[in-house]
Design an enzyme around this catalytic site. Structure first.
Site, PDB file in Angstrom:
ATOM      1  N   SER A 109       0.832  -1.198   0.000  1.00 26.60           N
ATOM      2  CA  SER A 109       0.000   0.000   0.000  1.00 26.60           C
ATOM      3  C   SER A 109       0.879   1.266   0.000  1.00 26.60           C
ATOM      4  O   SER A 109       1.671   1.456  -0.931  1.00 26.60           O
ATOM      5  CB  SER A 109      -0.977  -0.062   1.183  1.00 26.60           C
ATOM      6  OG  SER A 109      -2.046   0.838   1.022  1.00 26.60           O
ATOM      7  N   ASP A 167      -9.789  -4.824  -4.527  1.00 28.65           N
ATOM      8  CA  ASP A 167      -9.206  -3.942  -3.515  1.00 28.65           C
ATOM      9  C   ASP A 167     -10.022  -2.649  -3.448  1.00 28.65           C
ATOM     10  O   ASP A 167     -10.091  -1.893  -4.415  1.00 28.65           O
ATOM     11  CB  ASP A 167      -7.750  -3.633  -3.866  1.00 28.65           C
ATOM     12  CG  ASP A 167      -6.979  -2.985  -2.721  1.00 28.65           C
ATOM     13  OD1 ASP A 167      -7.605  -2.266  -1.914  1.00 28.65           O
ATOM     14  OD2 ASP A 167      -5.758  -3.202  -2.641  1.00 28.65           O
ATOM     15  N   HIS A 194      -7.583  -5.876  -0.162  1.00 25.60           N
ATOM     16  CA  HIS A 194      -6.422  -5.106   0.292  1.00 25.60           C
ATOM     17  C   HIS A 194      -5.605  -5.907   1.311  1.00 25.60           C
ATOM     18  O   HIS A 194      -5.713  -5.694   2.523  1.00 25.60           O
ATOM     19  CB  HIS A 194      -6.903  -3.785   0.888  1.00 25.60           C
ATOM     20  CG  HIS A 194      -5.814  -2.760   1.020  1.00 25.60           C
ATOM     21  ND1 HIS A 194      -5.158  -2.236  -0.070  1.00 25.60           N
ATOM     22  CD2 HIS A 194      -5.268  -2.156   2.116  1.00 25.60           C
ATOM     23  CE1 HIS A 194      -4.264  -1.344   0.349  1.00 25.60           C
ATOM     24  NE2 HIS A 194      -4.308  -1.296   1.675  1.00 25.60           N
TER      25      HIS A 194
END
Length: 219
Positions: A109, A167, A194
């Site tokens: 991320s 996601d 995610h």
């Protein structure tokens, strides 16, 4: 020929995470890579204000690598005055120097976005970042104009990009857009959201990518 040692990857957690939380969430991946690669996670330098969703029993505050606004971060925001990135680049450089040698990076991320910036600096010859490749999970390119220089030319460092089709935090098109900033990126999609996937299909892709860099092979 010397016996091949496991690769060492410096691992960069996501926004609102920490090194400890990343270790907790990569158990399956570390098991899949056992004997081939080890992950060494570090904390981002910026603690965040605690939120209701944070683990009240945690002994470490959630952290971030940079901010798009005062104490906040949104991946899609074209922040006019992003703050904190230089401290994070320095933290990565310090970890590489103090805990190395490292072969590559693994970022998740916001950590993947930071790792991509490190790759750009490395490809330009920045001696602070002696890494050969990166694995970028749910990554994205920063929208902040001040960060645009990282993406102005194709980044010539090998990368594996992991993209979650569902996601909801970093949408798949953002991760694909980041991959296009690199020369010959390897892109692996998975049906999940995610997180850092480590099912059989992803394990195979990780190992095939990492085999290109295994020390002691082909010597």
């Amino acid at each position: 020929m010397a016996e091949a040692r496991p690769l060492r990857l410096l691992a960069l957690h996501g926004y609102r995470q920490s090194a400890r939380r990343l270790r907790q969430r990569t158990g399956a991946l570390r098991k899949a890579l056992r004997g081939r690669a080890e992950l060494v996670a570090i904390d981002a330098p910026h603690p965040l204000p605690a939120g209701a969703e944070d683990d009240p029993d945690g002994d470490d505050p959630p952290r971030g690598w940079w901010f798009s606004g005062p104490g906040t971060f949104e991946a899609g925001e074209a922040a006019a005055a992003p703050a904190g990135l230089e401290e994070s680049l320095s933290a990565v450089a310090a970890a590489l120097a103090e805990h190395g040698p490292f072969d590559g990076l693994l970022g998740f991320s916001q950590g993947a976005a930071l790792a991509a910036m490190v790759c750009a600096l490395r490809a330009r010859g920045d001696p602070r970042f002696p890494v050969a490749f990166a694995v970028l999970v749910a990554g994205f390119a920063s929208r902040a104009p001040a960060h645009g220089h990282f993406y102005r030319e194709p980044i010539a460092l090998p990368t594996l990009h992991i993209v979650g089709d569902t996601d909801a935090v970093i949408a798949a098109p953002l991760s694909r857009e980041l991959a296009q900033c690199f020369v010959e990126p390897v892109v692996l999609t998975h049906p999940g959201g995610h997180f850092i996937p480590a099912a059989a299909a992803q394990k195979k892709a990780y190992l095939e990518f990492l085999e290109r860099f295994c020390p002691g092979q082909g010597q």
